[in-house]
Design a protein around this motif. Sequence first.
Motif, PDB file in Angstrom:
ATOM      1  N   UNK A  81     -18.628 -39.529 107.366  1.00 44.56           N
ATOM      2  CA  UNK A  81     -19.224 -39.634 106.036  1.00 44.56           C
ATOM      3  C   UNK A  81     -18.548 -40.761 105.254  1.00 44.56           C
ATOM      4  N   UNK A  82     -19.134 -41.096 104.112  1.00 47.96           N
ATOM      5  CA  UNK A  82     -18.560 -42.143 103.287  1.00 47.96           C
ATOM      6  C   UNK A  82     -17.146 -41.821 102.839  1.00 47.96           C
ATOM      7  N   UNK A  83     -16.902 -40.614 102.350  1.00 50.16           N
ATOM      8  CA  UNK A  83     -15.563 -40.227 101.895  1.00 50.16           C
ATOM      9  C   UNK A  83     -14.571 -40.250 103.057  1.00 50.16           C
ATOM     10  N   UNK A  84     -14.997 -39.768 104.209  1.00 51.40           N
ATOM     11  CA  UNK A  84     -14.111 -39.837 105.374  1.00 51.40           C
ATOM     12  C   UNK A  84     -13.752 -41.285 105.699  1.00 51.40           C
ATOM     13  N   UNK A  85     -14.720 -42.184 105.587  1.00 50.88           N
ATOM     14  CA  UNK A  85     -14.451 -43.589 105.917  1.00 50.88           C
ATOM     15  C   UNK A  85     -13.502 -44.238 104.904  1.00 50.88           C
ATOM     16  N   UNK A  86     -13.542 -43.777 103.653  1.00 49.36           N
ATOM     17  CA  UNK A  86     -12.563 -44.284 102.690  1.00 49.36           C
ATOM     18  C   UNK A  86     -11.149 -43.918 103.149  1.00 49.36           C
ATOM     19  N   UNK A  87     -10.961 -42.657 103.532  1.00 54.70           N
ATOM     20  CA  UNK A  87      -9.649 -42.238 104.018  1.00 54.70           C
ATOM     21  C   UNK A  87      -9.252 -42.988 105.287  1.00 54.70           C
ATOM     22  N   UNK A  88     -10.209 -43.130 106.207  1.00 53.85           N
ATOM     23  CA  UNK A  88      -9.912 -43.833 107.452  1.00 53.85           C
ATOM     24  C   UNK A  88      -9.586 -45.303 107.188  1.00 53.85           C
ATOM     25  N   UNK A  89     -10.321 -45.916 106.259  1.00 46.92           N
ATOM     26  CA  UNK A  89     -10.035 -47.298 105.891  1.00 46.92           C
ATOM     27  C   UNK A  89      -8.650 -47.448 105.302  1.00 46.92           C
TER      28      UNK A  89
END
Length: 678
Positions: free
Chosen positions: A607-615
């Motif tokens: 998800x978008x929020x997950x990708x923020x954390x992963x980024x």
Amino acid sequence: MNYKWLLIGCSLALASCHQTSTNTDTAQSLTSGLRLQNMDISIKPGDDFNAYVNGAWIEKTEIPADKSSYGSFTLLHDQAQADVKAIIEEAASGNAVQGSDEQKVGALYASYVDQAGRDKLGLKPIQDALARIDALPNNQALARYFAKVNKIGVDVPLQLGQYTDFKDPNIYMMYTWQGGLGLPDREYYFNEDETSVEVRAAYLDHLKSILSIIGVSDARASAEKVFALEKQLAGEHMKKEKTRDMVALYNRMTLSQLSEAMPNFDWNGYLEEAGIAGIEYLVVPQVDYSKALDKIITDVPLSTWKDYLKWRYVAAHRNYLTSEIYKETFDFYGKTLWGVEQPQTQWRRGVDIVNQHLGEVVGKVYVKKHFPPQAKARMEVLVANLIKAYELSIKDLDWMGEDTRAQALDKLSKFTPKIGYPDKWRDYSNVEMASDTLVANIHSAKLADYQRQIERRNDKVDKSEWAMTPQTVNAYYNPPLNEIVFPAAILQPPFFDLNADDAVNYGGIGAVIGHEIGHGFDDAGSTFDGDGVLRDWWTKTDRAEFKNRTAMLIEQYNGFYLFDDLHVNGEFTLGENIGDLGGLSITLKAYLLSLKGQSAPVMDGFTGIQRVFLGYGQVWANKSREEYLRNLVASDPHSPPQYRVNGIVRNVPEFYQAFNVTESQKLYLSPEQRVKIW
């Protein structure tokens, strides 16, 4: 002069966040920006998020022999070095006019990489300087000598430099600073653990070898006396944790007050040699140290001072002299202190020399070749969104009263972003360079810079100036100018990717932006107001609550052990940890604002929020040698990379929701244990 305590770096009229999002109509063509091959999905995110994001990369990566630490920053730095090398070679390839920028760049680089020529010269470039030390007539002459060699970057016990006045950021002020140590920090002289004892023994051998090379008789006995002098100085140094107290550091003193504090120190000679005779006052951050130094100067025999000053002079020039001196230096500072197995190639060292002394000359070309205009435009939108998110967060804080909140919002509204490169480039016309005189080249650059500071002493502060070159992989916040600065070289993947979806960019460069804004509100930056003036704009109640919350963060980080005998220094790293926590928390808010109520697409299964954390996590991919980590904890205000990930995400509520983190997992903190500041 070492002003790391002023420019607080990361690693790291604008558009409203409700204007056009950085997403485009062709979002489907964008990549996720995730480095899936680096992940180890066998690890639960709630157990070790750093390993979940970077575990496969850590497992397969070997630290290069010429590195003490290796990761995203290193990779970008290496690429920037290669890019600058191409610029230097192009500048040197033609028949440049004498005195032109191209000639200076080519000559400085050539004078460094000509090691055979430097070996042939031997100690000749510094013989006159060593003779001047031998000719010092008495201890009183040390004051004038300190001022003289301070101009060319020799680290002496009392340093002098120019910076913006904390109480009036429109004018310049001259500051003294404690100095004169050959080891990274005062604790190296006193800690009794096995590693510290071994380092001191190796350092004493290093001192003996250098003093022997330059012809000091009975070098072992002299080295012991020099070390004893350094230990005396170290014992009086203000502890690094205390150098974050900006209010306590601002001690403006007149000449009569200086003379009262240091009655044996020749202040008239010092100021005259420094080129500031008649100055009304100086700022003396470490008053107690300065008072103690006055007695040390008088009590230590002149012969010991002479050997010490020779050592400090050679130490300042060790990268510019013979292969023998460089090898001896690398064996201690590279191998022993940092664990590096072999030196960097000479061309990389030569590029660093050019960046240090002619940085904005090559920076102009670097920007043209490697920083597209659309990158700056997209960064401006990201910065505006982060500022808007901070505004909303400050307005919603439940622990802050209205008076302090109004001041915080005023400060936020006055942040000045600088992106990519300076609007006005530095003038190097007073710098002279020749291809066969490296030491003279270095002196020319340093003296020109020092003279520039002296000549502008009574002018208004030049707020267009940058403290980093465009080719620097870093970012910083400058409290008296209330500015956040992002050089071009950091605006690349994994921090910033023009071809990636917004989420990973918010996790990467967005968190860096938030980190630097956060420095304006950390334990040190929060003592400056929106105009960059050092003043208390907090109510007592709000300041007390701020300290309660930051104390929780200190306690958390004190609990992170790298080895059985070494944990993170939560107090020393507090400012950077506040920056990291605010950076990630606020960039999540900014990302959600950028969506304007729409759902983020799922990309690569996240998800978008997950990708923020992963980024966020993937920019901290890193492997470090034990020696590096020990040195980092002892002397660097940044926490080790793994704790810049795991130490932060566990405090952010969205992390628990995004990755279904449960009480049984290692990173779990109960809601009342989580720290929220901004």
